[in-house]
Design a protein around this motif. Structure first.
Motif, mmCIF file in Angstrom:
data_model
loop_
_atom_site.group_PDB
_atom_site.id
_atom_site.type_symbol
_atom_site.label_atom_id
_atom_site.label_comp_id
_atom_site.label_asym_id
_atom_site.label_seq_id
_atom_site.Cartn_x
_atom_site.Cartn_y
_atom_site.Cartn_z
ATOM 1 N N SER A 47 9.056 -1.450 -24.401
ATOM 2 C CA SER A 47 7.702 -1.208 -23.887
ATOM 3 C C SER A 47 6.681 -2.120 -24.560
ATOM 4 N N ASN A 48 6.827 -2.291 -25.866
ATOM 5 C CA ASN A 48 5.907 -3.147 -26.613
ATOM 6 C C ASN A 48 6.206 -4.625 -26.398
ATOM 7 N N VAL A 85 3.203 5.399 -26.671
ATOM 8 C CA VAL A 85 4.020 4.689 -25.680
ATOM 9 C C VAL A 85 4.462 5.640 -24.578
ATOM 10 N N PHE A 128 10.788 2.173 -27.148
ATOM 11 C CA PHE A 128 9.589 1.768 -27.905
ATOM 12 C C PHE A 128 9.538 0.247 -28.019
#
Length: 211
Positions: A145-146, A159, A142
Motif C-alpha cells: 500500500s505504501n 492504511v 502495509f
C-alpha cells in the motif's frame, strides 16, 4: 494516486487471479479462526502443516477443549509462540462453547472479545468467512500500500482505513487477498520483483528494480 489508476491496478490484479483466497487450509469457519490465530508471526505453510494433523483429531471447540493446553501444544509446537497461542486457543474454544453455542460470531466486537483475536484476525475472518469488505493489513499489505502509492499511511490502522475508503467498491471484497499475495510473491520486502509485476507501469515506487 488517482481513482482511475487504482481501478486499473485492481482490474489487472483481478484478471491475473479472478478468485483469490487465503492460503490457510480450512473447511469450516471455526477451522479458519483457529488457523488465523495460529498464523500470527508464522507462515501459512507452517500453520497448515500443524493444523493438518490437529484437525484430523480435533476440529470443533469441544474437541480442542478436550485436548487441553498440553495436548494442543503437541500439535502446534512447531509454530512460533506456540505456548501463548495454545493458551489463547483453549480460552477461545471455551468462550465459543459457553457464550456462542460453539458457533464463530460474525461481528467485529464479538470476535475481538475472543482471546488471541485482535483486529487483524477479526478482519480476516469477517472477510474470508462472512464475505464482509474488511481489510486485514499485515506486513505485506502495509508494504504494498505504501510502496505503490495505493493507500500510503504511517500506521496499520491508517492504511486499513485508507484502503477501505480508496479501493473502488467492486474490488473491496477481494482486495485484501490480491494485495497480500502480491506482497508475498511479487512486491517482496528486500527486493521487489518489478520485472514480474503486472502493475509495474502504474506503481508509484521510485526505486523500482530493473524490468
Amino acid at each position: 494516486m488517482n481513482r482511475q489508476k487504482r481501478t486499473e491496478i485492481f482490474q489487472r490484479l483481478r484478471a491475473e487471479n479472478p478468485s483469490p483466497t487465503t492460503e490457510l487450509d480450512y473447511s469450516s469457519t471455526f477451522e479458519l479462526l483457529i488457523a488465523v490465530i495460529l498464523s500470527a508471526q508464522a507462515t501459512d505453510v507452517g500453520v497448515n502443516k500443524a493444523t493438518r494433523k490437529l484437525y484430523q483429531v480435533a476440529n470443533t471447540p469441544e474437541a480442542i477443549l478436550a485436548l487441553g493446553v498440553d495436548g494442543l501444544k503437541e500439535y502446534i509446537k512447531t509454530i512460533g509462540l506456540f505456548n501463548t497461542k495454545a493458551e489463547n486457543v483453549i480460552k477461545t474454544c471455551r468462550a465459543l462453547v459457553e457464550k456462542h453455542n460453539s458457533i464463530v460470531p460474525s461481528t467485529r466486537e464479538e470476535l475481538e472479545a475472543l482471546p488471541g483475536v485482535g483486529r487483524k484476525t477479526a478482519n480476516v475472518v469477517l472477510n474470508t468467512a462472512f464475505g464482509q469488505p474488511a481489510m486485514a493489513v499485515d506486513t505485506h499489505i502495509f508494504r504494498v500500500s505504501n510502496r505503490t502509492g495505493i493507500a500510503p499511511g504511517k500506521t496499520v490502522l491508517e492504511v486499513e482505513k485508507r484502503l477501505l475508503r480508496l479501493v473502488p467498491a467492486e474490488f473491496l471484497l477481494d482486495a485484501h487477498h490480491w494485495l497480500i499475495l502480491h506482497g508475498r510473491y511479487v512486491c517482496t520486502a528486500r527486493k521487489p520483483r518489478c520485472g514480474a509485476c503486472v502493475i509495474y507501469d502504474l506503481c508509484e515506487y521510485k526505486k523500482k528494480t530493473e524490468v
